[in-house]
Design an enzyme around this catalytic site. Structure first.
Site, PDB file in Angstrom:
ATOM      1  N   ASP A  26       9.836   1.407  -9.613  1.00 15.36           N
ATOM      2  CA  ASP A  26       8.510   1.321 -10.222  1.00 15.36           C
ATOM      3  C   ASP A  26       7.408   1.539  -9.186  1.00 15.36           C
ATOM      4  O   ASP A  26       6.372   2.145  -9.481  1.00 15.36           O
ATOM      5  CB  ASP A  26       8.320  -0.049 -10.872  1.00 15.36           C
ATOM      6  CG  ASP A  26       9.525  -0.498 -11.659  1.00 15.36           C
ATOM      7  OD1 ASP A  26       9.463  -0.506 -12.902  1.00 15.36           O
ATOM      8  OD2 ASP A  26      10.545  -0.824 -11.025  1.00 15.36           O
ATOM      9  N   PHE A  27       7.627   1.046  -7.971  1.00 18.04           N
ATOM     10  CA  PHE A  27       6.604   1.158  -6.939  1.00 18.04           C
ATOM     11  C   PHE A  27       6.466   2.586  -6.429  1.00 18.04           C
ATOM     12  O   PHE A  27       5.455   2.944  -5.821  1.00 18.04           O
ATOM     13  CB  PHE A  27       6.913   0.223  -5.776  1.00 18.04           C
ATOM     14  CG  PHE A  27       7.034  -1.230  -6.166  1.00 18.04           C
ATOM     15  CD1 PHE A  27       6.492  -1.688  -7.361  1.00 18.04           C
ATOM     16  CD2 PHE A  27       7.691  -2.142  -5.358  1.00 18.04           C
ATOM     17  CE1 PHE A  27       6.602  -3.016  -7.738  1.00 18.04           C
ATOM     18  CE2 PHE A  27       7.802  -3.467  -5.724  1.00 18.04           C
ATOM     19  CZ  PHE A  27       7.255  -3.910  -6.917  1.00 18.04           C
ATOM     20  N   HIS A  71       9.289  -3.786 -13.311  1.00 18.29           N
ATOM     21  CA  HIS A  71      10.095  -4.003 -12.120  1.00 18.29           C
ATOM     22  C   HIS A  71      11.563  -3.620 -12.289  1.00 18.29           C
ATOM     23  O   HIS A  71      12.383  -3.971 -11.441  1.00 18.29           O
ATOM     24  CB  HIS A  71      10.010  -5.471 -11.678  1.00 18.29           C
ATOM     25  CG  HIS A  71       8.706  -5.841 -11.065  1.00 18.29           C
ATOM     26  ND1 HIS A  71       7.579  -6.070 -11.809  1.00 18.29           N
ATOM     27  CD2 HIS A  71       8.338  -6.013  -9.759  1.00 18.29           C
ATOM     28  CE1 HIS A  71       6.579  -6.374 -11.005  1.00 18.29           C
ATOM     29  NE2 HIS A  71       7.001  -6.348  -9.775  1.00 18.29           N
ATOM     30  N   ALA A 127       0.860  -1.183   0.000  1.00 22.39           N
ATOM     31  CA  ALA A 127       0.000   0.000   0.000  1.00 22.39           C
ATOM     32  C   ALA A 127       0.894   1.231   0.000  1.00 22.39           C
ATOM     33  O   ALA A 127       0.957   1.986   0.976  1.00 22.39           O
ATOM     34  CB  ALA A 127      -0.934  -0.014   1.208  1.00 22.39           C
ATOM     35  N   GLU A 128       1.608   1.434  -1.119  1.00 23.03           N
ATOM     36  CA  GLU A 128       2.654   2.452  -1.166  1.00 23.03           C
ATOM     37  C   GLU A 128       2.123   3.863  -0.905  1.00 23.03           C
ATOM     38  O   GLU A 128       2.763   4.666  -0.230  1.00 23.03           O
ATOM     39  CB  GLU A 128       3.372   2.412  -2.520  1.00 23.03           C
ATOM     40  CG  GLU A 128       4.376   1.279  -2.663  1.00 23.03           C
ATOM     41  CD  GLU A 128       3.721  -0.036  -3.054  1.00 23.03           C
ATOM     42  OE1 GLU A 128       2.470  -0.066  -3.183  1.00 23.03           O
ATOM     43  OE2 GLU A 128       4.445  -1.030  -3.245  1.00 23.03           O
TER      44      GLU A 128
END
Length: 350
Positions: free
Chosen positions: A110-111, A154, A84-85
């Protein structure tokens, strides 16, 4: 395994010695151990520091960077986070505003796209919006991957995107010494710092003092002196550029290798002084060419050092394509020593 053929564990080039103090130790440790030691010392020295992120308490400890820290400092200060960035980045920003010093580990840059609102709209702006009265002493860390088919979602090198953001400091270490010193400097900084690392760095070992120390944010370093061309390289490409320069020296081309260490703030003076000496510039980065790090550095030199240039600027970057999956396609996609050598020859000989 294909990964082992890409880059085996190896010692850094000797250029790392130039960055060590006069009382340097002969202790050589891995890149992961250098980051881990920085975090351990920061946690020991300052009770406001805590480490959070997906997998920071796993047995492998985020590629080894956070290994066993939860056992030493407890789950209250080193803890795993859910997928849950956006929400967790808000927790980190709030904690920083409240006086804590969070270090939020993301597996991949990427996140960070899921945390853009908190990082760009909030963390990077609060100090300015409140006239310097608010501080956000926050560190975000993410690592670019390569070598096992991490593909388009990724393994993106997004530093060009974050270099665009005012109020956000951006670091890309290239050596074990800098990995520790810049991490400690980032944690001590009173406003948000993003560290983008590279898995290729984690395949090297370097000389690192055991005592705490910091490397100044915004101060680059010359890794190799030369007279014919300046090569500005980021992250693991510093070592690739250094090796390329060493090989080309046998052909009579002397390349000066500049490691900016941090991309925002950028050590413009160091780069401009080098270009003034050599008259030529090659810029290489792990990201894309269009609108990226190489574009910004090239534009800066064209604006402020055009009179020094004897030839067009050469940029060496990954293709403007989504990152492919699989060992064979990756070999064709990623740049390295040979691409940098070709860029240097082009800049010098046309």
């Amino acid at each position: 395994m294909p990964w082992s053929r890409i880059k085996p564990d190896t010692n850094e080039p000797d250029f790392s010695n130039d960055c060590l103090p006069d009382n340097r130790e002969g202790r050589r440790i891995s890149y992961a151990e250098a980051v881990n030691e920085a975090l351990s010392q920061a946690l020991s020295l300052d009770p406001r520091v805590f480490v959070m992120g997906q997998g920071v308490d796993d047995p492998s400890g985020m590629f080894g960077a956070t290994k066993d820290l939860h056992l030493k400092f407890g789950a209250d200060r080193v803890f795993d986070t859910p997928l849950a960035e956006t929400a967790l980045s808000g927790v980190a920003v709030g904690a920083a505003l409240g006086g804590m010093r969070p270090v939020y580990f993301h597996n991949r840059p990427d996140f960070l796209l899921l945390a853009m609102d908190q990082l760009v709209n909030h963390a990077a702006k609060w100090h300015y919006m409140f006239g310097g009265a608010a501080r956000v002493p926050l560190v975000f860390w993410a690592c670019v991957g390569r070598g096992w088919g991490s593909a388009a979602q990724h393994s993106q090198a997004l530093q060009g995107l974050f270099m665009h953001v005012p109020g956000l400091k951006l670091i890309m270490p290239a050596t074990c010494f800098d990995a520790k010193g810049l991490m400690l400097a980032a944690i001590a900084d009173n406003n948000p710092v993003l560290i983008i690392d590279h898995r290729m760095n984690f395949k090297q070992r370097g000389l690192v003092p055991s005592a705490p120390y910091t490397v100044p944010i915004g101060k680059g370093v010359i890794r190799r002196k030369g007279r014919d061309v300046t090569v500005v390289a980021t992250s693991h490409l510093v070592a690739e550029a250094y090796t390329a320069a060493q090989e080309l020296a046998q052909e009579g081309i002397e390349a000066e290798v500049v490691d900016p260490r941090t991309l925002r703030p950028l050590d413009e003076e160091l780069i401009l002084q080098s270009v003034a000496r050599t008259g030529r510039l090659v810029v290489t980065d792990t990201g894309w060419k269009t609108g990226g790090v190489t574009a910004e550095i090239s534009a800066m030199v064209a604006e402020k050092g055009f009179g020094s240039l004897k030839a067009p600027i050469v940029r060496v970057c990954n293709p403007d394509l989504p990152t492919p999956s699989g060992y064979t396609l990756e070999r064709a996609y990623y740049i390295g020593k040979d691409d940098i050598k070709a860029g240097i020859v082009k800049a010098v000989r046309g």
